[in-house]
Each structure stands twice: as C-alpha cells, then as structure tokens.
Design an enzyme around this catalytic site. Structure first.
Site, PDB file in Angstrom:
ATOM      1  N   ASP A 197      -6.144  -5.088  -8.059  1.00 44.28           N
ATOM      2  CA  ASP A 197      -6.379  -4.160  -6.960  1.00 44.28           C
ATOM      3  C   ASP A 197      -6.039  -2.702  -7.238  1.00 44.28           C
ATOM      4  O   ASP A 197      -6.683  -1.827  -6.686  1.00 44.28           O
ATOM      5  CB  ASP A 197      -5.565  -4.628  -5.745  1.00 44.28           C
ATOM      6  CG  ASP A 197      -6.045  -4.019  -4.443  1.00 44.28           C
ATOM      7  OD1 ASP A 197      -7.266  -3.966  -4.217  1.00 44.28           O
ATOM      8  OD2 ASP A 197      -5.193  -3.601  -3.644  1.00 44.28           O
TER       9      ASP A 197
ATOM     10  N   HIS B  28      -8.192   2.415  -6.864  1.00 40.11           N
ATOM     11  CA  HIS B  28      -8.209   1.201  -6.064  1.00 40.11           C
ATOM     12  C   HIS B  28      -9.338   0.336  -6.606  1.00 40.11           C
ATOM     13  O   HIS B  28     -10.475   0.392  -6.139  1.00 40.11           O
ATOM     14  CB  HIS B  28      -8.436   1.551  -4.592  1.00 40.11           C
ATOM     15  CG  HIS B  28      -8.387   0.379  -3.677  1.00 40.11           C
ATOM     16  ND1 HIS B  28      -9.122   0.314  -2.520  1.00 40.11           N
ATOM     17  CD2 HIS B  28      -7.683  -0.778  -3.742  1.00 40.11           C
ATOM     18  CE1 HIS B  28      -8.875  -0.833  -1.907  1.00 40.11           C
ATOM     19  NE2 HIS B  28      -8.019  -1.508  -2.629  1.00 40.11           N
TER      20      HIS B  28
ATOM     21  N   SER C  88     -13.259  -3.863   0.959  1.00 38.17           N
ATOM     22  CA  SER C  88     -13.056  -5.247   1.358  1.00 38.17           C
ATOM     23  C   SER C  88     -14.383  -5.923   1.678  1.00 38.17           C
ATOM     24  O   SER C  88     -15.239  -5.356   2.368  1.00 38.17           O
ATOM     25  CB  SER C  88     -12.138  -5.295   2.582  1.00 38.17           C
ATOM     26  OG  SER C  88     -11.917  -6.614   2.990  1.00 38.17           O
TER      27      SER C  88
ATOM     28  N   LYS D 155       0.807  -1.203   0.000  1.00 37.94           N
ATOM     29  CA  LYS D 155       0.000   0.000   0.000  1.00 37.94           C
ATOM     30  C   LYS D 155       0.850   1.267   0.000  1.00 37.94           C
ATOM     31  O   LYS D 155       0.382   2.323  -0.428  1.00 37.94           O
ATOM     32  CB  LYS D 155      -0.952  -0.005   1.200  1.00 37.94           C
ATOM     33  CG  LYS D 155      -2.069  -1.041   1.084  1.00 37.94           C
ATOM     34  CD  LYS D 155      -2.898  -0.843  -0.187  1.00 37.94           C
ATOM     35  CE  LYS D 155      -4.062  -1.811  -0.250  1.00 37.94           C
ATOM     36  NZ  LYS D 155      -4.828  -1.700  -1.532  1.00 37.94           N
TER      37      LYS D 155
ATOM     38  N   LYS E 278     -14.930  -7.650  -4.936  1.00 37.99           N
ATOM     39  CA  LYS E 278     -14.133  -7.074  -6.028  1.00 37.99           C
ATOM     40  C   LYS E 278     -13.201  -8.111  -6.664  1.00 37.99           C
ATOM     41  O   LYS E 278     -13.164  -8.267  -7.894  1.00 37.99           O
ATOM     42  CB  LYS E 278     -13.330  -5.886  -5.488  1.00 37.99           C
ATOM     43  CG  LYS E 278     -12.379  -5.231  -6.479  1.00 37.99           C
ATOM     44  CD  LYS E 278     -11.893  -3.894  -5.945  1.00 37.99           C
ATOM     45  CE  LYS E 278     -11.120  -4.040  -4.641  1.00 37.99           C
ATOM     46  NZ  LYS E 278      -9.779  -4.616  -4.846  1.00 37.99           N
ATOM     47  N   THR E 279     -12.441  -8.799  -5.831  1.00 35.50           N
ATOM     48  CA  THR E 279     -11.499  -9.790  -6.355  1.00 35.50           C
ATOM     49  C   THR E 279     -12.243 -10.978  -6.945  1.00 35.50           C
ATOM     50  O   THR E 279     -11.913 -11.467  -8.033  1.00 35.50           O
ATOM     51  CB  THR E 279     -10.544 -10.251  -5.237  1.00 35.50           C
ATOM     52  OG1 THR E 279      -9.779  -9.135  -4.790  1.00 35.50           O
ATOM     53  CG2 THR E 279      -9.600 -11.325  -5.739  1.00 35.50           C
TER      54      THR E 279
ATOM     55  N   ARG F 239      -5.182 -13.608   4.160  1.00 33.07           N
ATOM     56  CA  ARG F 239      -4.826 -13.200   2.800  1.00 33.07           C
ATOM     57  C   ARG F 239      -3.930 -14.216   2.103  1.00 33.07           C
ATOM     58  O   ARG F 239      -3.195 -14.965   2.742  1.00 33.07           O
ATOM     59  CB  ARG F 239      -4.080 -11.865   2.839  1.00 33.07           C
ATOM     60  CG  ARG F 239      -4.870 -10.689   3.384  1.00 33.07           C
ATOM     61  CD  ARG F 239      -5.660 -10.001   2.308  1.00 33.07           C
ATOM     62  NE  ARG F 239      -6.379  -8.840   2.800  1.00 33.07           N
ATOM     63  CZ  ARG F 239      -6.963  -7.944   2.011  1.00 33.07           C
ATOM     64  NH1 ARG F 239      -6.885  -8.078   0.699  1.00 33.07           N
ATOM     65  NH2 ARG F 239      -7.612  -6.924   2.528  1.00 33.07           N
TER      66      ARG F 239
END
Length: 517
Positions: free
Chosen positions: A242, A205, A223, A186, A227-228, A307
């Site tokens: 991302d 983002h 989150s 980040k 999205k992913t 993650r």
C-alpha cells in the site's frame, strides 16, 4: 508479563494481544482463529477531522486546501488531555519501524489502551528484527491513540469530538474519538508524505512487486480498483501492499503488513488474501460472522469497507528486505463504471503525470447511500487525503523519476465494458491479469497500437488471450452513439477536475475539441 491496573505492556506479541482483546470483550475469534472486531460508528476514515499543526515548518508548505489547520496551543492542550485520559488505564505500547530503507526510516511508538489496536499496528508496521534492515538512528514518531476520548472543539480546535492531529515538527500524532484503526496506519503515511520529498524520496500510495528477474512494478489505484488483488501474484514477490518510497536507489516498502479489503473476497480469485484471513493473529474489521463464526465476506450490512490486517510475511511470495530496484513499469488502475476507458493504454510521461494528478476511478450505484448512477471520483496522486503537500510537488517528482528511469507507464481499467454499470459487465479478472502481465513483462513494448481520438493515449490492437473487441470499448456497446456521448461526458469530468492544477500538464488530458470535430 500480565497487565495490571494502570500498567503498560510493551511490545507484546500476537497471542498475548489476542488474549487481552478477548478478555476485555473487545473482539471474538473466527472459526479459523482470526480476531474479529468492530469499529462502531466509524467504519472508515474521517478526513474532515484531520488537522495539521500550523507552525513555522508547515505554514508555507502544507496544502491547506486539503488539510485542516490547528494551532500549536490547541495541539498542546489536546496532547496533554489525551495523556491525562490514558492515566491509570492498562496500556499497550508498540515500538515499530516504518520504512524498509534504513536511510529513510522512522521509529514509531504507538501507545493505546486497546489490545486489538496494538495488534493491528503490530501487523501493519515493521517489527524490528524481522527481515528488514534497521537504522541506528531512525526518526522518532509518537502516536497517542485514545479512541474513547472525546475532543472538545472549543478547547482543542477540532471540528467535532473526533480528531486526528499531526504535529509535523515534533512528529507527534493524537488520534481521538474513533475506533477505526486505519487512522493509525494512515497517520504514519501522512508524516512520511510530508517529510520524504525533502530527502528526494517520492512517497507513493501504491503496491509494488518484482518480476522473476528482479524488475520492479508499481500499482497505483483507489479503493476497489484491484490494487491489492493484482499486486498479490505468487509468481511476483510482493515488495508491499500500500505505501512506498521511491528513492535514487529504488523502491522500499513503508510497512510490514497488508490492510486488504475483504468485501466479496474470493478464494479462487484472491487465494493469498483469503488464506491470510484464516490465520491466527489476523485482525478482521467489521466482517460479519455467521452462526458458526465463519466470515461472510458478501455481507456488507456493517460497511462495504471490511478489512483484514495481517503481516506481510504470511504471504507465500514476498521480496527480500521489502525493497526493489528502480521501477521498470508504472501502472495506474481505475475502475471506470462509465464503461468508456479501454482495459489497457500506454501513457507518455506527460500523460502519466496527468493521470497521477487526476487519480480517477468511479463509484457505482448502490455502494453509497444516494449513489444511483456512476459517479466519477478524483483523488490527486491516488491518495489526496494523505498528501500534506500540494499535488504538484509529487507530480513533479514523478515526472523526474519517469524521465530518469525510463519506466513505461500504463493505464489499466478494471471496470466496465459493453456499457456503464447496470448495462455492461465488469471486465473479467483473467483478462486484466493477461493485459497486466503483457505490459510488465515487455510483451507490449513493440506492439501495434491505435491512438485514442479523445484521450490521446495508445491502445494495443491485440493481446494474446484477450478478446480483440475488448480493446476497443466503443465496439462492445450496442449503441455506439451512446458510447460517444458517455465518453465526451467522462472527458469533460476529467477536464473540469484538472482545472485546479492550471495549464501545466493539461495538454496531456482528453482532447474535447477534436472529439467535437
């Protein structure tokens, strides 16, 4: 080359970094060969410990309400002390790239005493020579990573003994006092977000992928919104997971890997991500392993923020060069735990900017200590912690990009229907995918719609393969008046949050006066 006492290993590849991490006892292998690590007390970012050096370049441009300020003198002392702390240690240096467009590319050098952190960032940034065009003169960035060094607030100008400090003028970052690897990733995004607008590039983002005929779609979302998951589609090559830039020529990925949430990861709903967690070289953060070293993705005893970090090339379908043309479709994802928003709505350009600046989703009961009912979360531009400039800068750029591109904009709710969390049910992913595909393939371009009386956006009346009542949330509630009360409550939260942006674009938000009438 073996790493001896006080030596520096340069650009080591995954097998060597895995061996080093295992040798130091900092990690263990899963049954499938992924590298499992734990990040100790910090299982997520520390936004209150992030600082930007306040100097001539940043003084008038940084959004200081959102960023801590550090003096140049404090930063220089911090940098010197961090470098002194690394002296005599075995170090791992990775020379990587950020930005798949060579005209907007950074050469990122990461120096760390941790082999698994070196592997993490090697997975997530662009490895030179791998499919992406390289600049002859990328912007130089240096990240000094000292996870076990404790900052001194009096000496370094930090808040605690943890600090993430960015010097935007020299493009130097110091990360100290935290093992959470996401801070490295980040910090690169934060640097890009500061500099990119000066080059006419909108930093975003978001995820991005391509249709079969090469049309680009963008997916914004906080989150837990999907999205992913939704951007990982074997029928749509992935540009990136991302972080992206939107230039005059199109979209480019900032990274070379994916940092996917794995909580409750499903091999049936998310097969590509699940497969990536089973490969050698993937880094699993804070994922609990069972007695047979098999990851238990349902176990959140360490954190909900589990993650997996892996290179993008392990996915079955990726876009050549990690670039795409000017977007045709922009999607804003939200997980509305209040059960109010429809599963899909078309946005005007003005409404798109409103929802971009709002960056709404909702936390659900049980995900955090003390959260007993849905709580609205607003994060400007769907990434406020990484946005050094005022959100209006990015909002104005998005408005211009939408006007010049003619891209359609959609709001997709992956949250609850039939009631809020605890009463209703989560919208099934199969329906969400049908709605998403209908939006991005143009099926809904001429579809009949209704205008939502409260939020003002257009909602399709019918979508093939989707239950019609799902499109009108009020009809899915057993108590329609309870829905009305909850809808007005949520609209009020939107309005209250948007007050900090003034009157610009406020008219594109909820219409509380009309609702009262």
């Amino acid at each position: 080359m073996a790493a001896g006492a006080g030596s520096t290993s340069v650009n080591e590849i995954a097998p060597i970094l895995v061996a080093r991490a295992l040798g130091k006892g900092d990690a263990e292998l899963t049954a499938d060969g992924a590298l499992s690590v734990r990040t100790g007390a910090f299982t997520g970012r520390s936004p209150k410990d992030k600082f930007i050096v306040r100097d001539a370049l940043t003084e008038q441009s940084v959004w200081w309400d959102n960023s801590g300020a550090m003096s140049p003198a404090h930063f220089d002392v911090l940098l010197a002390d961090a470098e002194a702390a690394l002296a005599g240690q075995d170090l791992y240096r990775q020379d990587l790239l950020a930005g798949a467009d060579p005209r907007h590319q950074y050469g990122v050098t990461v120096l760390t005493p941790s082999a698994w952190h070196a592997l993490f960032i090697r997975n997530l940034l662009i490895r030179p020579g791998e499919m992406v065009a390289s600049s002859d003169n990328p912007v130089a960035v240096t990240i000094v990573h000292v996870p076990h060094f404790k900052a001194d607030p009096a000496r370094h100008g930090s808040r605690t003994d943890t600090v993430i400090a960015l010097d935007m003028t020299r493009n130097i970052v110091v990360i100290a006092g935290t093992l959470y690897a996401g801070e490295i990733k980040k910090s690169v995004f934060s640097l890009f977000n500061f500099h990119a607008p000066r080059q006419g590039v909108l930093p975003m983002h978001c995820s991005a992928n391509l249709s079969a005929n090469g049309e680009t779609a963008l997916f914004f979302g906080l989150s837990g919104t999907g999205k992913t998951t939704l951007s990982n589609d074997p029928n749509r090559p992935l540009i990136g997971d991302d972080e992206h830039g939107w230039s005059a020529d199109g979209v480019f990925n900032l990274e070379g890997g994916c940092y996917a949430k794995t909580v409750k990861l499903s091999p049936s709903a998310e097969p590509e991500i699940f497969a990536a967690t089973r490969r050698f070289g993937t880094v699993l953060e804070n994922v609990v392993l069972d007695a047979h070293k098999v990851p238990d993705f349902d176990d959140v005893s360490l954190t909900e923020n589990t993650r997996a970090a892996y290179p993008i090339h392990v996915l079955p379908s990726i876009a050549r060069g990690s670039v795409g043309g000017t977007p045709r479709t922009v999607v804003f994802l939200t997980a509305d735990a209040f059960g109010v928003l429809p599963p899909i709505a078309r946005l005007t350009p003005e409404q798109a900017v409103y929802h971009f600046l709002s960056g709404y989703t909702a936390k659900v009961a049980g995900t955090e200590r003390g959260v007993t009912e849905p709580q609205a979360t607003f994060s400007a531009c769907f990434g406020a912690p990484f946005m050094p400039l005022h959100p209006s800068v990015y909002g104005e750029m998005l408005a211009e990009k939408l006007r010049s591109s003619g891209a359609s904009a959609w709001l997709i709710n992956t949250g609850w229907t039939g009631g809020g969390y605890g009463v209703g049910k989560r919208i099934d992913i199969a329906s969400t995918r049908r709605l998403l595909n209908a939006a991005i393939d143009g099926t809904l371009d001429g579809a009949a719609t209704r205008v939502d009386e409260l939020f003002g956006f257009e909602v399709p009346l019918a979508v093939e393969g989707v239950a019609p009542q799902l499109l009108t949330p009020r009809t899915t509630w057993a108590d329609a008046e309870a829905y009305d009360r909850q809808a007005i409550h949520l609209a009020g939260l939107f309005r209250a949050n948007f007050e900090k942006f003034g009157d610009a674009n406020a008219a594109a938000g909820p219409r509380l006066a009309q609702a009262a009438e």
